[in-house]
Every structure is written in structure tokens, then in C-alpha cells.
Design an enzyme around this catalytic site. Structure first.
Site, PDB file in Angstrom:
ATOM      1  N   SER A   1      32.468  85.648  -9.262  1.00 41.83           N
ATOM      2  CA  SER A   1      32.851  86.425 -10.441  1.00 41.83           C
ATOM      3  C   SER A   1      32.164  85.866 -11.688  1.00 41.83           C
ATOM      4  O   SER A   1      30.940  85.843 -11.760  1.00 41.83           O
ATOM      5  CB  SER A   1      34.379  86.432 -10.570  1.00 41.83           C
ATOM      6  OG  SER A   1      34.808  87.391 -11.508  1.00 41.83           O
TER       7      SER A   1
ATOM      8  N   ASP B   1      36.381  96.532  -5.260  1.00 41.67           N
ATOM      9  CA  ASP B   1      36.563  95.595  -6.372  1.00 41.67           C
ATOM     10  C   ASP B   1      36.911  96.345  -7.661  1.00 41.67           C
ATOM     11  O   ASP B   1      36.097  97.111  -8.164  1.00 41.67           O
ATOM     12  CB  ASP B   1      35.276  94.789  -6.569  1.00 41.67           C
ATOM     13  CG  ASP B   1      35.448  93.591  -7.484  1.00 41.67           C
ATOM     14  OD1 ASP B   1      36.322  93.634  -8.360  1.00 41.67           O
ATOM     15  OD2 ASP B   1      34.697  92.617  -7.320  1.00 41.67           O
TER      16      ASP B   1
ATOM     17  N   HIS C   1      38.609  92.226  -5.301  1.00 41.21           N
ATOM     18  CA  HIS C   1      37.917  91.154  -6.019  1.00 41.21           C
ATOM     19  C   HIS C   1      38.312  89.821  -5.401  1.00 41.21           C
ATOM     20  O   HIS C   1      39.197  89.117  -5.904  1.00 41.21           O
ATOM     21  CB  HIS C   1      38.284  91.205  -7.511  1.00 41.21           C
ATOM     22  CG  HIS C   1      37.402  90.364  -8.382  1.00 41.21           C
ATOM     23  ND1 HIS C   1      36.049  90.588  -8.494  1.00 41.21           N
ATOM     24  CD2 HIS C   1      37.680  89.287  -9.165  1.00 41.21           C
ATOM     25  CE1 HIS C   1      35.527  89.709  -9.333  1.00 41.21           C
ATOM     26  NE2 HIS C   1      36.494  88.894  -9.742  1.00 41.21           N
TER      27      HIS C   1
END
Length: 228
Positions: free
Chosen positions: A122, A176, A207
Site C-alpha cells: 500500500s 480492493d 486491500h
């Protein structure tokens, strides 16, 4: 400390054997810390790999605009949900410099850049890509999970010619809601179009990471290690 130098970030370290020959720097996501990905090591590390040092740094604590200014560990401020304007450039540059300092420490400890992997999830993955395209001394490989290339419209200006020698593994969940799958795919395409050898995987997850992804990453790392 001289101007431009950065204090080394505090990190968690794990070594898979004595006298490591390789290093992996792994950058966590927003609001987490270095401990977040330590638990994946039993699933990632292969028995035939040489001794490795895993370094899991803690991002600095800073106010995050989209979270009402709440202070948390973050590699940069997130000002907007729109990916094109999400990352503050000053924060990204600061984190890239801090990552470069950690890489320099590994080199000082006897690990050549060509035996260092830089990985991130991320926000950490965004810093991995931003740092990777600026590398003048190529690393063994870059790993970006559930992530995107920040300020893509300006990234070409920061691309170092030698950087494209670094292979890139990217994985992204098709469900996601935080970093849309299309953003990851677009970033992978940009990196490929600018000369990087990109291996991109999709997974039916939100995610997060999954066991299949960690195994695919392990296979990819095994090929990089064997080719060294």
C-alpha cells in the site's frame, strides 16, 4: 547531523541464518508499523535461500489529512482520495531519502545493492516504486503489493536510466476498495512502458495479501536469487 542527512528509522530485524548474504527491506502500510509483515516470513522464506536479513522499518508518525488530521505512522500525508493528488510530494521525497539511508546501511554491513530487495504494501509500496525508479545503483528487485506509483504524471522526470535493470513484482486484489485494482494495473503498465521487467498478479481479495500472493512472490524471489 549534516543538512540533508536522515536519522535511521527504527526497525524490526529478523535474520534467517548467520552472516546474511541478502537483505529485504519491507515497508508497511498506513497506520501499521514494522511488525505488520513479520508473520509472513514462515510462508515466504524458502529452505534453499541463502541467509537473509529482513528489515521492517517503522514509518514516522504524522498527521494524515483524510483521517481528520489524526496522527499515525505514515510514509506521507494523504490529502485527497483522488490518486492523482493523494500523496504529498514532500512526504514522499522524505521517505525515499529515509529508505535510501536504510539501503546504505545494508551496503555498509556488507550487502551489495544487487542483493537487496525493496518491498512494500500500500503506502509502503508507493514509496518502494518512487524510490525504485530513482535508483542509480540497481537493487535485486522491487516488490509493490496493493499499491500505485505516486505522482505518475511527473514520475518520468525522476527516472534514473539504471533503475530499469531492477525487476518488479506487483500483486493487487481485484476487490480492493482502498487502492483500486485499476490504479495498480495502470502503475504496472507505466513501469513496464518505461523499461521495467514487471510481473503483475491479480488476486480475488480486498486491500490485503493472501497466501497465494506470498507464494508467488517467493517463487519470483527464488528466480532472482538463483540468477545472481
Amino acid at each position: 547531523m549534516a543538512e540533508g542527512e536522515h536519522a535511521l528509522l527504527e526497525s524490526i530485524e529478523r535474520e534467517t541464518g548467520p552472516a546474511p548474504l541478502w537483505s529485504v527491506l519491507w515497508l508497511h502500510g498506513l497506520g501499521a508499523d514494522g511488525s505488520d509483515f513479520v508473520p509472513i516470513l514462515p510462508e515466504l522464506v524458502r529452505r534453499d535461500w541463502p541467509p537473509m536479513r529482513f528489515v521492517f522499518p517503522h514509518a514516522p508518525v504524522r498527521a494524515v489529512t483524510i483521517n481528520n488530521g489524526t496522527r499515525m505512522r505514515a510514509w506521507y500525508d494523504i490529502r485527497d482520495f483522488d490518486l492523482a493528488n493523494r500523496a504529498d510530494a514532500a512526504g514522499v521525497a522524505e521517505s525515499v531519502a529515509q529508505v535510501d539511508a536504510l539501503i546504505a546501511r545494508e551496503v555498509a554491513r556488507g550487502i551489495a545493492p544487487s542483493r537487496i530487495f525493496l518491498a512494500g504494501f500500500s503506502q509502503g509500496g508507493a514509496i518502494t516504486l518512487a524510490a525504485g525508479l530513482r535508483r542509480t545503483a540497481p537493487l535485486a528487485g522491487l516488490v509493490g503489493l496493493s499499491t500505485y506509483l505516486p505522482s505518475m504524471h511527473e514520475a518520468a522526470g525522476a527516472l534514473a536510466p539504471a533503475a530499469t535493470a531492477q525487476p518488479l513484482f506487483m500483486g493487487h486484489g481485484t476487490q480492493d476498495p482502498v487502492v483500486p485494482f485499476a490504479a495498480g494495473e495502470q502503475s504496472a503498465t507505466w513501469m513496464r512502458d518505461h523499461g521495467f521487467d514487471v510481473e503483475f498478479h491479480r488476486y480475488p481479495i480486498p486491500h490485503s495479501v493472501c497466501l497465494e500472493e506470498i507464494r508467488d512472490l517467493g517463487d519470483w524471489m527464488s528466480r532472482r536469487i538463483a540468477a545472481a
